[in-house]
Design an enzyme around this catalytic site. Structure first.
Site, PDB file in Angstrom:
ATOM      1  CG  LEU A 113      -2.078  -1.027   1.178  1.00 14.56           C
ATOM      2  CD1 LEU A 113      -2.907  -0.946   2.458  1.00 14.56           C
ATOM      3  CD2 LEU A 113      -2.972  -0.840  -0.046  1.00 14.56           C
ATOM      4  NE  ARG A 114       5.094   0.558  -3.601  1.00 12.02           N
ATOM      5  CZ  ARG A 114       5.824  -0.549  -3.634  1.00 12.02           C
ATOM      6  NH1 ARG A 114       6.317  -1.079  -2.519  1.00 12.02           N
ATOM      7  NH2 ARG A 114       6.112  -1.122  -4.781  1.00 12.02           N
ATOM      8  CG  HIS A 174       6.787 -13.296  -4.540  1.00  5.11           C
ATOM      9  ND1 HIS A 174       7.982 -13.861  -4.171  1.00  5.11           N
ATOM     10  CD2 HIS A 174       6.779 -12.048  -4.011  1.00  5.11           C
ATOM     11  CE1 HIS A 174       8.671 -12.975  -3.470  1.00  5.11           C
ATOM     12  NE2 HIS A 174       7.968 -11.881  -3.352  1.00  5.11           N
ATOM     13  CG  ASP A 218       4.598  -8.882  -5.116  1.00  4.93           C
ATOM     14  OD1 ASP A 218       4.646  -7.923  -4.312  1.00  4.93           O
ATOM     15  OD2 ASP A 218       5.615  -9.357  -5.668  1.00  4.93           O
ATOM     16  CG  HIS A 262       7.203   0.910  -8.613  1.00  2.24           C
ATOM     17  ND1 HIS A 262       7.980   1.195  -7.517  1.00  2.24           N
ATOM     18  CD2 HIS A 262       7.222  -0.438  -8.737  1.00  2.24           C
ATOM     19  CE1 HIS A 262       8.471   0.068  -7.008  1.00  2.24           C
ATOM     20  NE2 HIS A 262       8.019  -0.941  -7.732  1.00  2.24           N
ATOM     21  CG  ASN A 306       8.158  -3.171   1.058  1.00  2.00           C
ATOM     22  OD1 ASN A 306       6.936  -3.138   1.234  1.00  2.00           O
ATOM     23  ND2 ASN A 306       8.707  -3.367  -0.127  1.00  2.00           N
TER      24      ASN A 306
HETATM   25 ZN   LIG Z   1       8.565 -10.119  -2.549  1.00  2.00          ZN
END
Ligand SMILES: [Zn+2]
Length: 445
Positions: free
Chosen positions: A74-75, A245, A318, A322, A105
């Site tokens: 979701l950034r 993944h 996933d 961007h 992340n």
């Molecule tokens: Zn990954």
């Protein structure tokens, strides 16, 4: 009660009852569904609409429990140019999801109770789907020392899935400790299996195409060697491992072997690894640059087979948005990742259902029930039965449309499926009895 919670509660007050008429739950026989008071009230033939109910004509449509994504970026915080909790959960709702697990992340990294609670709160106030934060395994994703796993597990965000996704927990001692640690609260470590030494400078899958294009290869063994090690560690520790993944035929073989031995491992495949191959990289369009990389046609066939026979437990997107300037670059400079929430079910229909390899009942399992179970979310992925929470998707499998990322609710446009003819359309997503999407559009409110 915080102001946010009060607002959410007020907004959630008594949605009108919804009668979903003439659809096929799990793609099986026609049954109506009556949703009221945030729950499924009745399932049956020719249900009567109570007073004030809205009736949805679902003739020819498939009715599924709301989809659950175990792997979403979701950034937010820190990457709001690419996505926010608000925009990412709107994208999720358009894709038919009623819950997403938000990867750690971010900036700052979700490695403390404070950050995971912040992400969960943003999800609650946005209200488009349930947001379950994933906690980082190591502080700052640095792979050096364990993050405060118990503080995150015991926080209001009730974290059960931990991952350094984007990076691999490479140190076997740390991985062992993490697996041991999460046992006490029934957590799971979700591993991004990528040996960093074997993939230094890697640009795409290592094989014939990488050799022809002169790009540094990313060998299958860099993924497979980590998975092999981790299933053995999970067996040794007696803990739960989830493999993110999975992308190679060899990885499917290792998971199959581990399951035969009774090791508590689950695995996911992305929609893009069910369709695309390293041949796509010949276009040098960075929209095809992703981690793990697109593999060969043989690998695609193996992951489809693994998903069909239950070796691979779930499909997870996933979703990796961007901003344009991170993708509109030379191949070697471009960011890795693709958006996926808004095309996931079409891809699964195209590659698995329309090919006769999964039934819609199976789709409910791999895109809702099992991801909810892996994430220990008892509110999601529940059967379409009276008493279950009213998280429901009405999907029309018949229309075929040319995919256009400009229509997406995601802030980012890096979808590799632009221009492709994709089957199926979202007629209705319902979260807790309240429609979030109608006829493919996020509801205004
Ligand atoms: Zn990954």
């Amino acid at each position: 009660m915080t102001t946010e919670n009060a607002a959410a509660t007020a907004a959630a007050a008594d949605p009108a009852p919804l009668l979903i008429r003439g659809g096929r739950p799990y793609g099986e026989q026609v049954q109506d569904l009556l949703l009221a008071g945030g729950r499924i009230e009745a399932v049956g033939a020719d249900l009567e609409a109570p007073e004030g109910a809205e009736v949805i004509d679902a003739d020819g449509c498939i009715v599924l429990p709301g989809l659950v994504d175990l792997h979403t970026h979701l950034r937010e915080p820190g990457g709001e140019e690419a996505e926010t909790v608000e925009s990412g959960t709107r994208a999720a709702a358009r894709g038919g999801f009623t819950a997403v697990h938000a990867m750690a992340n971010t900036t700052p990294v979700a490695d403390t109770a404070g950050v995971v609670e912040q992400v969960a709160r943003r999800g609650d106030s946005a209200g488009w789907c349930s947001v379950r934060p994933v906690g980082a395994v190591t502080v700052g994703l640095a792979g050096e020392r364990l993050a405060e796993l118990d503080a995150m597990a015991n926080s209001r965000a009730k974290v059960r899935v931990f991952s350094d996704d984007g990076k691999c927990v490479h140190d076997p001692v740390l991985m062992r400790r993490a697996l041991e640690y999460v046992k006490s609260f029934d957590g799971v470590i979700a591993q991004h299996a990528q040996d960093p030494r074997l993939t230094e400078g890697a640009q795409m899958h290592e094989g014939v195409v990488s050799a022809e294009l002169g790009l540094t290869g990313w060998p299958a063994v860099a993924e497979e060697s980590i998975i092999a090690r981790d299933v053995l560690l999970a067996q040794h520790v007696g803990s739960r491992l989830h493999v993110c993944h999975l992308s190679t035929a060899g990885s499917v073989d290792i998971i199959r072997w581990a399951k035969q031995r009774g090791i508590a491992v689950t695995a996911e495949v992305t929609p893009h690894h069910l369709l695309l191959t390293d041949e796509n990289v010949r276009q040098f369009d960075a929209v095809f640059k992703v981690n793990p990389p697109l593999r060969t046609a043989t690998d695609v066939e193996a992951v489809r087979e693994g998903l069909a026979d239950g070796t691979i437990d779930i499909v997870a997107t996933d979703h990796a948005p961007h901003p344009r300037d991170a993708k509109d670059r030379e191949w070697d400079q471009a960011a890795m990742g693709m958006t996926g929430l808004e095309t996931a079910l079409s891809l699964v229909q195209l590659t698995m259902v329309d090919e006769g390899r999964l039934s819609w009942r199976d789709v409910a399992r791999v895109l809702s029930e099992t991801p909810a179970e892996i994430g220990r979310d008892e509110d999601q992925g529940q059967p379409l039965e009276p008493g279950s929470p009213a998280h429901v998707l009405v999907w029309d499998p018949r229309p075929v449309r040319v995919a256009d990322p400009a229509e997406h609710a995601s802030l980012s446009r890096n979808s590799p499926f632009a221009g492709l003819e994709l089957p199926g359309t979202n007629r209705l997503t319902v979260l807790g009895g309240r429609p979030t999407v109608r006829e493919g559009q996020v509801v205004t409110r």
